[in-house]
Scaffold this motif. Sequence first.
Motif, PDB file in Angstrom:
ATOM      1  N   CYS A  90     -14.303 -23.777 139.124  1.00  0.00           N
ATOM      2  CA  CYS A  90     -14.922 -22.602 139.732  1.00  0.00           C
ATOM      3  C   CYS A  90     -15.183 -22.970 141.185  1.00  0.00           C
TER       4      CYS A  90
ATOM      5  N   GLU B  78     -10.367 -16.657 140.852  1.00  0.00           N
ATOM      6  CA  GLU B  78      -9.287 -17.634 140.659  1.00  0.00           C
ATOM      7  C   GLU B  78      -7.998 -17.013 141.192  1.00  0.00           C
ATOM      8  N   TRP B  79      -7.008 -17.870 141.450  1.00  0.00           N
ATOM      9  CA  TRP B  79      -5.738 -17.413 142.009  1.00  0.00           C
ATOM     10  C   TRP B  79      -4.606 -17.698 141.033  1.00  0.00           C
TER      11      TRP B  79
ATOM     12  N   THR C 253     -18.182 -26.530 134.129  1.00  0.00           N
ATOM     13  CA  THR C 253     -16.998 -25.792 133.700  1.00  0.00           C
ATOM     14  C   THR C 253     -16.603 -26.227 132.299  1.00  0.00           C
TER      15      THR C 253
ATOM     16  N   HIS D 244      -6.599 -19.232 134.682  1.00  0.00           N
ATOM     17  CA  HIS D 244      -6.843 -20.637 135.010  1.00  0.00           C
ATOM     18  C   HIS D 244      -7.217 -21.362 133.728  1.00  0.00           C
TER      19      HIS D 244
END
Length: 228
Positions: free
Chosen positions: A2, A106-107, A148, A159
């Motif tokens: 994150c 997120e990407w 996380t 992700h």
Amino acid sequence: MCGRYATTRSEADLEDLFEAVSVAGDREPSWNVAPTDPVPVVRMSASREARVLDRARWGLVPPWAKDLRAGARMINARSETVATSPAFAKSFAQRRCLVPADGWFEWVRDGKQRQPFYMTPADGSPLAFAGLWTTWGPDAVLTCSVLTTAALGGLARVHDRMPLILPRDRWPSWLAGGGDPAGLLTPLTPAELEKIEIRPVRNDVGNVRNNGPHLLEPPPTPEAATLF
């Protein structure tokens, strides 16, 4: 991991939500929190008799670090190793906090293109990330990390990691200190996961200098929204 999130609720709203007394003063909302930014955290008072709403630098700095820059690499603590990690174990046992958030980013890469997505409760309700805190240096700078865990359900398509999110009924045990690590680190249930939606958002969020509610708007081109 994150590495970017949004936290926009006012100090008064967070005080009410977490039944905490603010000791941090007013702060600006942020739709694009980045590592080393100041963020709101909820922790127990020194007497452990009340919750306080405080402000911490995102990126936990262990006592042996030479300077605050070490925190930029420690914004997250893995739930699988947090109880034994030299950097995080003491904070996990004694200095846990809640990190208020609206959602996180997120990407996803598709060829040469990277599309940002925003994960947030569909009903607009707040999130509480499991966090750790400590102080560093002669000025006792407050720093924190977000735990996380392995991503679950549809979130795993964005992700392989996600923040450890704590429902309201688990806040007291998390803040209390001690306890069984296995129980403390339990991920969300399938029903709780279903409440989180995944939205494609504008690429502007990739620049940490950009901020504001426009970052949560849909991409300007319909093609971007079809990557996921």
